[in-house]
Design a protein around this motif. Structure first.
Motif, PDB file in Angstrom:
ATOM      1  N   TYR A  77       2.049   3.313  -8.929  1.00 62.30           N
ATOM      2  CA  TYR A  77       1.564   2.143  -8.955  1.00 62.30           C
ATOM      3  C   TYR A  77      -0.227   2.824  -9.309  1.00 62.30           C
ATOM      4  CZ  TYR A  77      -0.463  -1.051  -6.041  1.00 62.30           C
ATOM      5  OH  TYR A  77      -2.006  -2.006  -5.451  1.00 62.30           O
ATOM      6  N   LYS A  78      -0.355   4.248  -8.519  1.00 65.62           N
ATOM      7  CA  LYS A  78      -1.688   4.587  -8.232  1.00 65.62           C
ATOM      8  C   LYS A  78      -1.771   4.393 -10.486  1.00 65.62           C
ATOM      9  CE  LYS A  78      -0.904   7.213  -4.586  1.00 65.62           C
ATOM     10  NZ  LYS A  78      -1.207   8.079  -3.372  1.00 65.62           N
ATOM     11  N   ARG A  82      -3.194   1.940 -11.345  1.00 63.97           N
ATOM     12  CA  ARG A  82      -4.376   0.887 -11.121  1.00 63.97           C
ATOM     13  C   ARG A  82      -5.445   2.193 -11.612  1.00 63.97           C
ATOM     14  NH1 ARG A  82      -4.232  -0.716  -5.315  1.00 63.97           N
ATOM     15  NH2 ARG A  82      -6.922  -0.132  -5.569  1.00 63.97           N
ATOM     16  N   PHE A  94      -0.571  -5.002   0.980  1.00 60.66           N
ATOM     17  CA  PHE A  94      -0.495  -3.559  -0.132  1.00 60.66           C
ATOM     18  C   PHE A  94      -0.094  -3.864  -1.896  1.00 60.66           C
ATOM     19  CE2 PHE A  94       1.798  -3.138   4.359  1.00 60.66           C
ATOM     20  CZ  PHE A  94       0.634  -2.220   4.923  1.00 60.66           C
ATOM     21  N   VAL A  95       0.389  -4.323  -2.052  1.00 66.50           N
ATOM     22  CA  VAL A  95       0.304  -4.373  -3.076  1.00 66.50           C
ATOM     23  C   VAL A  95      -0.762  -5.548  -3.779  1.00 66.50           C
ATOM     24  CG1 VAL A  95       2.074  -4.630  -5.141  1.00 66.50           C
ATOM     25  CG2 VAL A  95       2.508  -3.305  -3.729  1.00 66.50           C
ATOM     26  N   LYS A  96      -1.655  -5.599  -4.224  1.00 70.01           N
ATOM     27  CA  LYS A  96      -2.455  -6.623  -4.203  1.00 70.01           C
ATOM     28  C   LYS A  96      -1.900  -7.615  -5.801  1.00 70.01           C
ATOM     29  CE  LYS A  96      -5.239  -5.420  -1.164  1.00 70.01           C
ATOM     30  NZ  LYS A  96      -5.013  -6.243   0.112  1.00 70.01           N
ATOM     31  N   LYS A 154       5.998   1.324  -2.708  1.00 69.84           N
ATOM     32  CA  LYS A 154       5.063   0.613  -3.973  1.00 69.84           C
ATOM     33  C   LYS A 154       3.360   1.698  -4.037  1.00 69.84           C
ATOM     34  CE  LYS A 154       4.850  -1.319  -8.072  1.00 69.84           C
ATOM     35  NZ  LYS A 154       5.474  -0.977  -8.881  1.00 69.84           N
ATOM     36  N   TYR A 155       3.214   1.531  -2.525  1.00 72.58           N
ATOM     37  CA  TYR A 155       1.592   1.525  -3.099  1.00 72.58           C
ATOM     38  C   TYR A 155       1.345   2.892  -2.821  1.00 72.58           C
ATOM     39  CZ  TYR A 155      -3.190   2.193  -1.355  1.00 72.58           C
ATOM     40  OH  TYR A 155      -4.630   2.122  -1.298  1.00 72.58           O
ATOM     41  N   ARG A 156       1.803   4.234  -2.360  1.00 69.72           N
ATOM     42  CA  ARG A 156       2.643   5.041  -2.833  1.00 69.72           C
ATOM     43  C   ARG A 156       3.077   5.923  -4.095  1.00 69.72           C
ATOM     44  NH1 ARG A 156       2.822   6.294   3.532  1.00 69.72           N
ATOM     45  NH2 ARG A 156       1.036   6.104   4.479  1.00 69.72           N
TER      46      ARG A 156
END
Length: 154
Positions: free
Chosen positions: A66-67, A70, A13-15, A60-62
């Motif tokens: 984080y957004k 990115r 999920f978290v690259k 974390k991804y949502r």
């Protein structure tokens, strides 16, 4: 003992490796603090901790932070190839899921990839596959049952 497997789940999920390591640390602390809530009659310990890791990675991804982070990254960060000594394919296979997933029908593989590995919501996955939401949910249930049969889980 579980760090490598949990890192593989989180990194899907978290690259970003550093962020995935941070989430892993948070997961380990959460497991330590919530160990008294684990109930062996409801499932295996490994399943319980993988769910905690997966949920933390999705959170974390949502997250807005984080957004936003990115949005400002260069396109080099979005290459789908994972380089270095931490190959996600090996990590996923190390926990034994890949072999079972590959035995499923292609439509099941797509649904499981979107929902469980990429963290899509049911609605997002239905839109991605261009099928109605109810159809996706029905297929997902059938795919999970097929996977349970392969794993011999009741």
């Amino acid at each position: 003992m579980y760090a490598q497997s949990l890192f593989g789940v989180i990194h899907a999920f978290v690259k970003n490796k550093a962020q995935a390591e941070d989430v892993l640390q948070e997961v380990m602390v959460k497991i330590w603090q919530k160990i008294d809530t684990y109930d062996a009659s409801k499932g295996r310990f490994y399943t319980w901790i993988v769910n905690i890791a997966r949920n933390a990675a999705i959170d974390k991804y949502r997250s807005k932070a984080y957004k936003k982070e990115r949005e400002n990254l260069s396109t080099n960060n979005f290459v789908d190839v994972i380089e270095g000594s931490y190959n996600l394919g090996k990590l996923t296979n190390a926990i034994g899921i890949k072999a079972f997933k590959e035995k499923l029908k292609p439509k099941c593989i797509k649904i499981i990839d979107l929902l469980f590995y990429k963290g899509f919501t049911h609605k997002e996955a239905a839109e991605n596959l261009s099928i109605p939401l109810g159809t996706l949910k029905t297929r997902n249930r059938a795919c999970i049952n097929e996977l349970r049969t392969l794993l011999d889980i009741k």
